[in-house]
Design an enzyme around this catalytic site. Structure first.
Site, mmCIF file in Angstrom:
data_model
loop_
_atom_site.group_PDB
_atom_site.id
_atom_site.type_symbol
_atom_site.label_atom_id
_atom_site.label_comp_id
_atom_site.label_asym_id
_atom_site.label_seq_id
_atom_site.Cartn_x
_atom_site.Cartn_y
_atom_site.Cartn_z
ATOM 1 N N ARG A 70 0.839 -1.192 0.000
ATOM 2 C CA ARG A 70 0.000 0.000 0.000
ATOM 3 C C ARG A 70 0.876 1.245 0.000
ATOM 4 N NH1 ARG A 70 -1.873 0.725 4.327
ATOM 5 N NH2 ARG A 70 -1.219 -1.149 5.435
ATOM 6 N N TYR A 198 -1.506 -3.500 -6.771
ATOM 7 C CA TYR A 198 -1.355 -4.182 -5.493
ATOM 8 C C TYR A 198 -2.662 -4.202 -4.679
ATOM 9 C CZ TYR A 198 -0.315 -5.226 -0.696
ATOM 10 O OH TYR A 198 -0.371 -5.776 0.552
ATOM 11 N N GLY A 199 -2.922 -5.313 -4.031
ATOM 12 C CA GLY A 199 -4.111 -5.567 -3.209
ATOM 13 C C GLY A 199 -4.822 -4.347 -2.654
ATOM 14 N N LYS A 207 -9.851 -2.284 1.495
ATOM 15 C CA LYS A 207 -9.543 -1.156 2.373
ATOM 16 C C LYS A 207 -10.281 0.111 1.931
ATOM 17 C CE LYS A 207 -7.294 -3.799 4.927
ATOM 18 N NZ LYS A 207 -5.928 -4.030 5.284
ATOM 19 N N HIS A 227 -10.703 -2.461 11.330
ATOM 20 C CA HIS A 227 -9.624 -3.327 10.838
ATOM 21 C C HIS A 227 -9.430 -4.460 11.843
ATOM 22 C CE1 HIS A 227 -5.132 -3.484 9.350
ATOM 23 N NE2 HIS A 227 -5.895 -4.295 8.651
ATOM 24 N N SER A 249 -1.504 -3.696 10.264
ATOM 25 C CA SER A 249 -1.159 -4.561 9.134
ATOM 26 C C SER A 249 0.072 -5.415 9.454
ATOM 27 C CB SER A 249 -0.866 -3.700 7.907
ATOM 28 O OG SER A 249 -2.002 -2.917 7.629
ATOM 29 N N ALA A 250 -0.030 -6.679 9.079
ATOM 30 C CA ALA A 250 1.042 -7.657 9.297
ATOM 31 C C ALA A 250 1.429 -7.785 10.772
ATOM 32 C CB ALA A 250 2.251 -7.349 8.413
ATOM 33 N N CYS A 251 0.435 -7.715 11.661
ATOM 34 C CA CYS A 251 0.690 -7.882 13.095
ATOM 35 C C CYS A 251 -0.104 -9.041 13.695
ATOM 36 C CB CYS A 251 0.408 -6.584 13.841
ATOM 37 S SG CYS A 251 1.626 -5.319 13.468
ATOM 38 N N LYS A 253 -3.342 -10.708 12.606
ATOM 39 C CA LYS A 253 -4.794 -10.964 12.561
ATOM 40 C C LYS A 253 -5.113 -12.301 11.890
ATOM 41 C CE LYS A 253 -5.829 -7.103 10.512
ATOM 42 N NZ LYS A 253 -4.441 -6.630 10.499
ATOM 43 N N ASP A 276 -9.600 -9.792 8.622
ATOM 44 C CA ASP A 276 -9.059 -8.451 8.382
ATOM 45 C C ASP A 276 -10.038 -7.313 8.680
ATOM 46 O OD1 ASP A 276 -6.698 -7.020 7.423
ATOM 47 O OD2 ASP A 276 -7.865 -6.460 5.669
ATOM 48 N N ASN A 363 6.334 -8.719 1.903
ATOM 49 C CA ASN A 363 4.875 -8.511 1.846
ATOM 50 C C ASN A 363 4.231 -9.366 0.747
ATOM 51 O OD1 ASN A 363 2.433 -7.273 2.727
ATOM 52 N ND2 ASN A 363 2.517 -5.855 0.990
ATOM 53 N N ARG A 365 1.928 -12.196 -0.738
ATOM 54 C CA ARG A 365 0.582 -12.474 -0.228
ATOM 55 C C ARG A 365 -0.039 -13.683 -0.914
ATOM 56 N NH1 ARG A 365 -1.808 -8.887 3.906
ATOM 57 N NH2 ARG A 365 -0.144 -7.412 4.232
ATOM 58 N N ARG A 396 2.589 -4.252 17.640
ATOM 59 C CA ARG A 396 3.876 -4.940 17.611
ATOM 60 C C ARG A 396 4.845 -4.051 18.371
ATOM 61 N NH1 ARG A 396 6.482 -8.550 13.772
ATOM 62 N NH2 ARG A 396 4.532 -8.892 12.634
HETATM 63 P P1 GTP Z 1 -2.702 -7.737 7.254
HETATM 64 O O1 GTP Z 1 -3.224 -8.751 6.296
HETATM 65 O O2 GTP Z 1 -1.548 -6.946 6.700
HETATM 66 O O3 GTP Z 1 -3.745 -6.829 7.846
HETATM 67 O O4 GTP Z 1 -1.951 -8.520 8.439
HETATM 68 P P2 GTP Z 1 -2.384 -9.498 9.632
HETATM 69 O O5 GTP Z 1 -2.615 -8.692 10.863
HETATM 70 O O6 GTP Z 1 -3.435 -10.437 9.212
HETATM 71 O O7 GTP Z 1 -1.003 -10.278 9.926
HETATM 72 P P3 GTP Z 1 -0.624 -11.833 9.798
HETATM 73 O O8 GTP Z 1 -1.458 -12.720 10.672
HETATM 74 O O9 GTP Z 1 -0.583 -12.172 8.358
HETATM 75 O O10 GTP Z 1 0.846 -11.839 10.399
HETATM 76 C C1 GTP Z 1 1.907 -11.091 9.891
HETATM 77 C C2 GTP Z 1 3.247 -11.655 10.318
HETATM 78 O O11 GTP Z 1 3.315 -11.751 11.734
HETATM 79 C C3 GTP Z 1 3.503 -13.049 9.745
HETATM 80 O O12 GTP Z 1 4.822 -13.117 9.275
HETATM 81 C C4 GTP Z 1 3.297 -13.950 10.940
HETATM 82 O O13 GTP Z 1 4.060 -15.135 10.857
HETATM 83 C C5 GTP Z 1 3.694 -13.072 12.142
HETATM 84 N N1 GTP Z 1 2.935 -13.419 13.366
HETATM 85 C C6 GTP Z 1 1.584 -13.609 13.446
HETATM 86 N N2 GTP Z 1 1.222 -13.955 14.713
HETATM 87 C C7 GTP Z 1 2.358 -13.965 15.441
HETATM 88 C C8 GTP Z 1 2.632 -14.233 16.831
HETATM 89 O O14 GTP Z 1 1.748 -14.532 17.628
HETATM 90 N N3 GTP Z 1 3.937 -14.130 17.221
HETATM 91 C C9 GTP Z 1 4.939 -13.795 16.341
HETATM 92 N N4 GTP Z 1 6.182 -13.716 16.807
HETATM 93 N N5 GTP Z 1 4.713 -13.546 15.032
HETATM 94 C C10 GTP Z 1 3.448 -13.615 14.587
HETATM 95 C C1 SPV Z 2 -3.121 -4.580 5.139
HETATM 96 O O1 SPV Z 2 -2.124 -3.993 4.675
HETATM 97 O O2 SPV Z 2 -3.619 -4.270 6.248
HETATM 98 C C2 SPV Z 2 -3.733 -5.693 4.395
HETATM 99 C C3 SPV Z 2 -3.282 -5.957 3.041
HETATM 100 O O3 SPV Z 2 -4.631 -6.339 4.902
HETATM 101 S S1 SPV Z 2 -4.000 -4.850 1.915
HETATM 102 O O4 SPV Z 2 -5.237 -5.414 1.416
HETATM 103 O O5 SPV Z 2 -3.063 -4.689 0.818
HETATM 104 O O6 SPV Z 2 -4.258 -3.576 2.535
HETATM 105 MN MN MN Z 3 -5.229 -5.515 6.886
#
Ligand code: GTP
Ligand code: SPV
Ligand code: MN
Length: 580
Positions: A70, A198-199, A207, A227, A249-251, A253, A276, A363, A365, A396
């Site tokens: 994004r 991109y997504g 989003k 979110h 994001s990427a934390c 979910k 999400d 990133n 996906r 995070r």
């Molecule tokens: P978006 O799709 O971007 O909104 O992200 P999301 O919040 O769904 O994140 P996702 O579950 O895909 O996790 C993102 C990263 O964090 C991945 O590389 C996971 O392996 C890592 N991760 C997820 N849960 C944990 C956890 O409990 N502990 C640790 N150390 N890493 C985690």
């Molecule tokens: C995020 O970045 O929080 C995502 C991926 O879930 S995207 O759909 O690209 O925003």
């Molecule tokens: Mn997201």
């Protein structure tokens, strides 16, 4: 296929006149259509076939290397009044934004097919669902929308019945990062996105619609677009509690939404409703209910393996579109921490060399239909959604934030949500690993002034006496050597158990200035390699550090000036006073 709805027919005709496509394709959402689009993209190289024995129905898309996340600095909320977008958004005057976009879209689809994609966010028969139409020149977007939303004829029927829909116009343009804009006009229920495939920039139902536009509508109509994942936790007695959790994001979910209970937790089951986005409404009884507007997952690939997330690992072995992963010598998809195979070709298509950085983009996906998830809950299709027991915020944070704490009440919970800060990730362009404020995990997605948004959140306390309890978690606290203190993933269930027990009044807590914390003995660490000392560290609250944090938060909140609700300011002052 065309439409009986004049406003839709007119908009499609107008758009075709502006963008001048060679052909117009109305998507019906059928499997045949999906297969034909895949075939076409295999022909022109937009998709590459992966090993069909090991990964049947799986394809790889390599995006432009400059189009992998994004672009928050190019994302705008264009309202009549700048203050309505707020300091949390980039703002542009609507007329100026439209002039820029007209210039971009003029003739943009020459020689290409224009896809008209009617979609429904939420179960088509749900009163909480909302529809949109995305016009795009990207077949990659069309197939992703097929997996991610309820798309095609059924959605079009509802749009024609409702007579209203969100307009989303998208073109990949030249994929030039200098000519890329993601524009939102919430007052006109319109989105225009140019220059990215991109997504989050291009799948406009996600989003752009389900968060930025929907949050604006939700404020006007008395609900919330967040979110958040939605998960059901079933205990061995058969009781299920539903939680909605907001992490940036990427934390974590997706991972939390489909977690597998640890070995020690026989008889527990976890059901995924969404990974999400959650749309939250109060029902007639004052119960907060959630639906997931999406029907698929656009998930982070790296880190997914048999140990961390067996459900996701299995889910993406068939009928999945991978974007920007590496491949092995036998053409299986590969990513960092897959714990199986080795990369032969990296995400940009070069022979893999460690000197070029990670093999899969951080990133990268997967796109997959939610029904492929082994823990999929059928209630994800329930028009009335599920009742929510707890709302959980998280970030995070390598230090400061304890494993879990509970807000004293709703208003304090709103402050806890507003205080979310998190290390940045590869989900957005820019530096990774810097702590930034991300209230309610909505910094990139709140379609209006955060001050008004917090006021809206606070107003729920006047409307219901049965609101969910509010918590904050942090799975990412580290020791002095940078090692995660908490095992995370499936073991996060141990923390969710405490949360549920608190909701049910089954367990006590220690009162601290920041909220209620668990007594160490109330977190079940049986079978875990977590010492008492580590658990104490995980639950530690350093008053000096917290005072500094709350001072920063105070400065941040003040930056919203007159729009900052007095009640939130008062909650902040209470915590400051308690910290002494
Ligand atoms: P978006 O799709 O971007 O909104 O992200 P999301 O919040 O769904 O994140 P996702 O579950 O895909 O996790 C993102 C990263 O964090 C991945 O590389 C996971 O392996 C890592 N991760 C997820 N849960 C944990 C956890 O409990 N502990 C640790 N150390 N890493 C985690
Ligand atoms: C995020 O970045 O929080 C995502 C991926 O879930 S995207 O759909 O690209 O925003
Ligand atoms: Mn997201």
């Amino acid at each position: 296929m065309t439409t009986r709805l004049k406003s839709l027919g007119d908009w499609v005709a107008e758009t075709a006149k502006l963008t001048q496509p060679e052909a117009i394709h109305w998507c019906d959402g059928s499997k045949q259509e999906y297969d034909a689009l895949v075939k076409q993209m295999l022909g022109d190289g937009t998709l590459l076939e992966l090993n069909q024995q090991n990964y049947p129905g799986c394809y790889l898309h390599r995006s432009d290397p400059q189009d992998v996340a994004r672009v928050e600095h190019l994302t705008y909320v264009c309202t009549q009044q700048e203050d309505d977008a707020g300091p949390n958004n980039n703002w542009m005057e609507p007329a100026e934004a439209k002039a820029i976009m007209r210039d971009c879209f003029e003739g943009a689809m020459k020689g290409r097919t224009m896809y008209v994609i009617p979609y429904c966010m939420g179960p088509v028969d749900s009163p909480y669902a909302r529809c949109g139409v995305e016009i795009t020149d990207s077949p990659y977007v069309a197939v992703n929308m097929y997996l991610m939303t309820r798309m095609g004829s059924a959605a079009l029927d509802r749009i024609e019945r409702d007579g209203t829909f969100v307009k989303g116009l998208h073109s990949i343009g030249e994929l030039d990062p200098e000519r890329r804009y993601i524009m939102h006009f919430p007052e006109e229920l319109t989105i225009m996105s140019y220059g990215s495939g991109y997504g989050g920039n291009a799948l406009l139902g996600k989003k752009c619609h389900a968060l930025r536009i929907a949050s604006w509508q939700a404020r006007d109509e008395g609900w919330l677009a967040e979110h958040m994942l939605i998960v059901g936790i079933q205990n061995p007695q058969g009781e299920t509690h539903y939680l909605a959790c907001a992490f940036p994001s990427a934390c974590g979910k997706t991972n939390l939404a489909m977690l597998i209970p640890p070995e020690t937790h026989k008889g527990w089951k976890v059901w995924t409703l969404g990974d999400d986005i959650a749309w939250l409404h109060l029902d007639e009884d004052g119960q907060l209910r959630a639906i997931n507007p999406e029907a698929g997952y656009f998930g982070v690939v790296p880190g997914t393996n048999r140990k961390t997330n067996r459900n996701a690992y299995d889910m993406i072995t068939h009928d999945t579109i991978f974007t920007n992963v590496a491949v092995t010598a036998n053409n299986d998809p590969w990513w960092e921490d897959k714990d199986e195979g080795a990369p032969a070709v990296d995400w940009v298509g070069r022979t893999y060399s460690p000197g070029n950085g990670p093999a899969a983009h951080p990133n990268s996906r997967f796109t997959v239909a939610a029904t492929q998830n082994p823990s999929y809950s059928k209630l994800a299709d329930a028009p009335e959604g599920v009742p929510i027991s707890a709302l959980v915020f998280g970030g995070r944070r390598r230090e400061l934030a304890p494993l879990v704490y509970q807000a004293r009440d709703w208003a304090h919970g709103v402050l806890v949500g507003a205080s979310v800060a998190s290390e940045t990730t590869a989900a957005a362009t820019g530096k990774v690993g810097v702590v930034r404020r991300d209230p309610m995990a909505m910094k990139p997605f709140c379609g209006y002034n955060y001050g008004d948004y917090w006021a809206h959140w606070l107003s729920f306390a006047e409307r219901s006496s049965k609101l969910p309890k509010i918590f904050h978690v942090n799975w990412f606290r580290r020791d002095a050597n940078g090692k995660f203190l908490w095992p995370g993933f499936g073991d996060n269930l141990r923390v969710l158990r405490w949360i549920i027990d608190r909701c049910e009044g089954r367990v006590g807590a220690i009162e601290k200035p920041i909220g209620h914390l668990p007594r160490p003995e109330d977190i079940d660490v049986s079978g875990l390699d977590v010492s008492n000392g580590t658990l104490e560290q995980l639950l530690a609250v350093d008053p000096k550090q917290w005072r500094e944090e709350m001072e920063h938060l105070g400065e941040y909140l003040s930056s919203f000036g007159e729009r900052l609700p007095a009640a939130l300011d008062a909650e902040h002052r209470k915590v400051m006073d308690a910290l002494g």
